[in-house]
Design an enzyme around this catalytic site. Sequence first.
Site, mmCIF file in Angstrom:
data_model
loop_
_atom_site.group_PDB
_atom_site.id
_atom_site.type_symbol
_atom_site.label_atom_id
_atom_site.label_comp_id
_atom_site.label_asym_id
_atom_site.label_seq_id
_atom_site.Cartn_x
_atom_site.Cartn_y
_atom_site.Cartn_z
ATOM 1 N N SER A 181 0.836 -1.205 0.000
ATOM 2 C CA SER A 181 0.000 0.000 0.000
ATOM 3 C C SER A 181 0.867 1.251 0.000
ATOM 4 C CB SER A 181 -0.899 0.013 1.237
ATOM 5 O OG SER A 181 -1.425 1.312 1.414
ATOM 6 N N HIS A 230 -1.390 -1.570 -4.035
ATOM 7 C CA HIS A 230 -2.627 -1.184 -3.348
ATOM 8 C C HIS A 230 -2.685 0.339 -3.228
ATOM 9 C CE1 HIS A 230 -6.006 -2.138 -0.649
ATOM 10 N NE2 HIS A 230 -5.583 -1.163 0.138
ATOM 11 N N ASP A 253 -4.909 3.453 -1.873
ATOM 12 C CA ASP A 253 -5.963 3.803 -0.920
ATOM 13 C C ASP A 253 -6.508 5.197 -1.186
ATOM 14 O OD1 ASP A 253 -6.077 1.569 1.033
ATOM 15 O OD2 ASP A 253 -3.967 2.075 1.352
ATOM 16 N N MET A 303 -9.127 7.975 -0.056
ATOM 17 C CA MET A 303 -9.957 8.343 1.109
ATOM 18 C C MET A 303 -10.575 9.711 0.903
ATOM 19 S SD MET A 303 -7.369 7.328 4.152
ATOM 20 C CE MET A 303 -6.601 5.715 4.253
ATOM 21 N N HIS A 342 -8.508 0.721 -3.643
ATOM 22 C CA HIS A 342 -9.380 0.558 -2.471
ATOM 23 C C HIS A 342 -10.076 1.889 -2.207
ATOM 24 C CE1 HIS A 342 -9.460 -0.245 2.201
ATOM 25 N NE2 HIS A 342 -10.671 -0.225 1.672
ATOM 26 N N MET A 401 -12.191 4.155 -0.231
ATOM 27 C CA MET A 401 -12.810 4.429 1.075
ATOM 28 C C MET A 401 -13.565 5.741 0.936
ATOM 29 S SD MET A 401 -9.639 3.208 3.418
ATOM 30 C CE MET A 401 -8.526 3.222 2.024
ATOM 31 N N MET A 436 -11.192 -5.967 6.189
ATOM 32 C CA MET A 436 -10.382 -4.951 6.873
ATOM 33 C C MET A 436 -9.965 -5.522 8.228
ATOM 34 S SD MET A 436 -9.949 -2.343 4.905
ATOM 35 C CE MET A 436 -8.955 -1.495 6.145
ATOM 36 N N GLY A 489 -8.828 4.013 7.371
ATOM 37 C CA GLY A 489 -8.597 5.444 7.529
ATOM 38 C C GLY A 489 -7.144 5.821 7.732
ATOM 39 N N ASP A 523 -6.214 -6.296 4.913
ATOM 40 C CA ASP A 523 -5.643 -4.947 4.860
ATOM 41 C C ASP A 523 -5.614 -4.334 6.254
ATOM 42 O OD1 ASP A 523 -4.843 -2.416 4.126
ATOM 43 O OD2 ASP A 523 -6.668 -1.913 3.022
ATOM 44 N N GLY A 524 -4.386 -4.083 6.731
ATOM 45 C CA GLY A 524 -4.215 -3.378 8.001
ATOM 46 C C GLY A 524 -3.468 -4.193 9.037
ATOM 47 N N SER A 545 2.937 -0.050 6.011
ATOM 48 C CA SER A 545 4.178 0.262 6.741
ATOM 49 C C SER A 545 5.194 -0.861 6.658
ATOM 50 C CB SER A 545 3.896 0.583 8.209
ATOM 51 O OG SER A 545 2.535 0.596 8.490
HETATM 52 C C1 DX5 Z 1 -6.069 1.706 5.889
HETATM 53 C C2 DX5 Z 1 -5.665 1.373 4.470
HETATM 54 C C3 DX5 Z 1 -4.525 0.453 4.374
HETATM 55 C C4 DX5 Z 1 -3.227 0.955 4.968
HETATM 56 C C5 DX5 Z 1 -2.596 -0.215 5.647
HETATM 57 O O1 DX5 Z 1 -7.293 2.329 5.896
HETATM 58 O O2 DX5 Z 1 -6.746 0.779 3.788
HETATM 59 O O3 DX5 Z 1 -4.327 -0.021 3.061
HETATM 60 O O4 DX5 Z 1 -2.330 1.467 4.025
HETATM 61 O O5 DX5 Z 1 -1.479 0.201 6.337
HETATM 62 P P1 DX5 Z 1 -0.662 -0.755 7.307
HETATM 63 O O6 DX5 Z 1 -0.225 -1.952 6.515
HETATM 64 O O7 DX5 Z 1 0.471 0.113 7.754
HETATM 65 O O8 DX5 Z 1 -1.588 -1.140 8.431
HETATM 66 ZN ZN ZN Z 2 -6.393 -0.246 1.843
#
Ligand code: DX5
Ligand code: ZN
Length: 223
Positions: free
Chosen positions: A7, A32, A34, A36, A65, A67, A136, A141, A174-175, A197
């Site tokens: 991501s 990936h 994201d 938002m 993705h 959101m 999730m 977020g 994811d997460g 991360s």
């Molecule tokens: C969170 C995102 C994730 C995020 C995950 O809302 O959808 O894709 O980047 O980050 P990590 O892997 O650091 O939890």
């Molecule tokens: Zn995501």
Amino acid sequence: MVRLSPSILAADFTKLGEQVRQVEEAGVPWLHIDVMDGNFVPSISFGMPVIASLREKSGLVFDVHLMIEKPERYIEEFAGLGADVITVHAEACTHLDRVIHQIKAAGKKAGVALNPATDLSVLEYVLDQVDMVLIMTVNPGFGGQGYIPYSTEKIRRLRRMCTERGLSTDIQVDGGINEKTLKLVLEAGANVIVAGSAVFGGDPGAGARKYLSLIEEFERQKK
Ligand code: DX5
Ligand code: ZN
């Protein structure tokens, strides 16, 4: 087949193109992305221009993705920008069935994401129509949050539900994925692994290679 989808939310945006190139060279198959809106989730990330720029530079599968509230407003636009998989949140769609068909009509793979507290029962009537379900494993977020332990059982239940229906649906997580939680989700039946991360928190190439080899090792042991 298990796939890694790093991501970019955790990337250094001053070097985004370069960092994406590094994970691509390391051999990751998916990226990936994201998006938002500051409404469905508290934070705002990035949108169309970033995806358009990356598309010119990368051959990776773009796993977008969304959101965002009412994602049906933007499906064709994201498809036109070169998204390959478009995932919408069940909680953000009043007419989930219609949105799934909208994504497919745009020629893209359709994913449905569920927040941690959302029950698998929302998939009852649409599971056979989706290409991927995103479980999730944190509240969406933000990157860098801790994995929610009850997710493991949810992934296991979803994999069982798919198998019972003769479906080989992709299950994405994811997460909060790290070395320890990676094992949990793989054993539970997830096969598309988002890592923010874990990959972009340090040297992206090295992070990608590390997680690719952990996945490879898991698949070898499973045989
Ligand atoms: C969170 C995102 C994730 C995020 C995950 O809302 O959808 O894709 O980047 O980050 P990590 O892997 O650091 O939890
Ligand atoms: Zn995501």
